[in-house]
Design a protein around this motif. Sequence first.
Motif, PDB file in Angstrom:
ATOM      1  N   ILE A 151     -31.322 -26.950 -24.017  1.00  0.00           N
ATOM      2  CA  ILE A 151     -31.635 -27.923 -22.747  1.00  0.00           C
ATOM      3  C   ILE A 151     -33.023 -28.093 -22.348  1.00  0.00           C
ATOM      4  N   ASN A 161     -28.987 -22.972 -23.166  1.00  0.00           N
ATOM      5  CA  ASN A 161     -30.126 -23.300 -22.262  1.00  0.00           C
ATOM      6  C   ASN A 161     -31.492 -23.310 -22.708  1.00  0.00           C
ATOM      7  N   TRP A 174     -30.743 -16.327 -18.105  1.00  0.00           N
ATOM      8  CA  TRP A 174     -30.163 -17.410 -18.401  1.00  0.00           C
ATOM      9  C   TRP A 174     -30.882 -18.266 -19.615  1.00  0.00           C
ATOM     10  N   LEU A 175     -32.092 -18.085 -20.100  1.00  0.00           N
ATOM     11  CA  LEU A 175     -32.585 -18.686 -21.152  1.00  0.00           C
ATOM     12  C   LEU A 175     -32.082 -18.033 -22.465  1.00  0.00           C
TER      13      LEU A 175
END
Length: 487
Positions: A346, A343, A331-332
């Motif tokens: 974020i 991400n 996800w990163l």
Amino acid sequence: MNKSQKQLTWIMVGLIAFNMVWGLGNVVNNYAQQGISVIVSWILILAIYFVPYALIVGQLGSAFKESGSGVSDWVEHTSGKRIAYFAAWTYWVVHIPYLAQKPQGVLIPLGWALQGNGRFLDGLSMPVIVLLSLVIFAAFLYLSTKGLTTLKVIGGLAGSAMFIMSLLFILLAVGAPMIKADLQLATPHMDQLSTYLPKFDFKYFTTISLLVFAVGGAEKISPYVNQTRNPAKEFPKGMIALAVMVGICAVLGSYAMGMLFDSQNIPQDLMRNGAYLAFQKLGNYYGLGNLLMIIYALTNMVGQIAALAFSIDAPLQILLSNADAQFIPAWLRKRNQKGVLVNGYILTGILVSFLIILPIFGIQEIDGLVKWMTNLNSIVMPMRYLWVFFAYMLLNKAWKKYQNVEYKFIKNPKLGFLVGAWCFIFTAFACIMGMVPKEDYAANPAAWHFSLLTNILTPIILVALGAILPLLAKRDRKEKVAEQVKE
């Protein structure tokens, strides 16, 4: 690399490195901490730390000339992927306080350019300053996702202009007595050696992290090692030239600050306003009014904006571009259709916003905020230099494998290991001592305790967060395996 590509002379290497490492803020911030005695400190830090640091980088760059990711690649070659991940994480995460300070770096010069003084933020409460900082950071976080090529080019030009202004400051200040024969020097007894001698007490050692922070970043020079015509001769000459240029600018710049600001009565707002006040005074000496100050403020503001945009993206790319799935969860590493690490942005936004908001709970005014943030950066940012010295120590441990590199700083591996260990210990010592607040405890015990607590916890928490990602990556892999089994 063929011969025709090796065009850099030692003078070029020294000038490139100087533009990377040096700036007027280094002079102002350290003068604010130590006064005129910082001149001796500069000479000492250059001799015992900066010169070996730069030459160590040269040998690492020569040994791993194909390494594109710098420090993390050096660590991977010498100690393995897991430790290299932590080196890459450290390199990225130390930029969080740096990014958190940048909105101030935009607001302060803006105030000077518009109002001609440093009172723009004086009347604002800390919540308002924090809100303004959050808005500026959020805006540039968003714009960075769009790619800011033009801004980065303008920022590069502004950086060069800042470099010229730093040199101009020294020339104008040192030449001022020739223009005004009756010029009164702000610091008394500048003709006496005793004026320049530091007092080597506990308080002094709490200030050396800013000196280390000022001369750090030499690892950026490594790509140029193998672009010189004769690395074994040209690169060390370039680094000695760099040390001489930094030394001259540090000594003369600090002397110039002593001419303009009394070393025994340093203004409380010197870290925030010192450079602008200095150019304002010099402008008045030379009959130019606020012109020099306005030019400096505008170039600094544009440079700070570009640095904010560039420093959001570049360290993130280094961490995640070639990220190992073993240590960083999917996800990163996710990119959108435009290739943006969504991400990652974020995560950067969350951590930076937290640091921007944190001062509300312990700092009441802008000068306290500038001092706290500057000192926090001087504690956190040098932590990435530790990995340079760690890699150099291990390079000397595996000497036989790397003994045929084009440039060697020290040819004796045992002595090389000791020099690497000295730089590692000195950097760690400076970071730890820098955690002690510089403020007067009696004047504001609450702010003193806030600074101490945050100075200790911030680097620990930022580095410790890096231990979480490999655990999440491991869970990712398990989930993938489970899904494959189901299919």
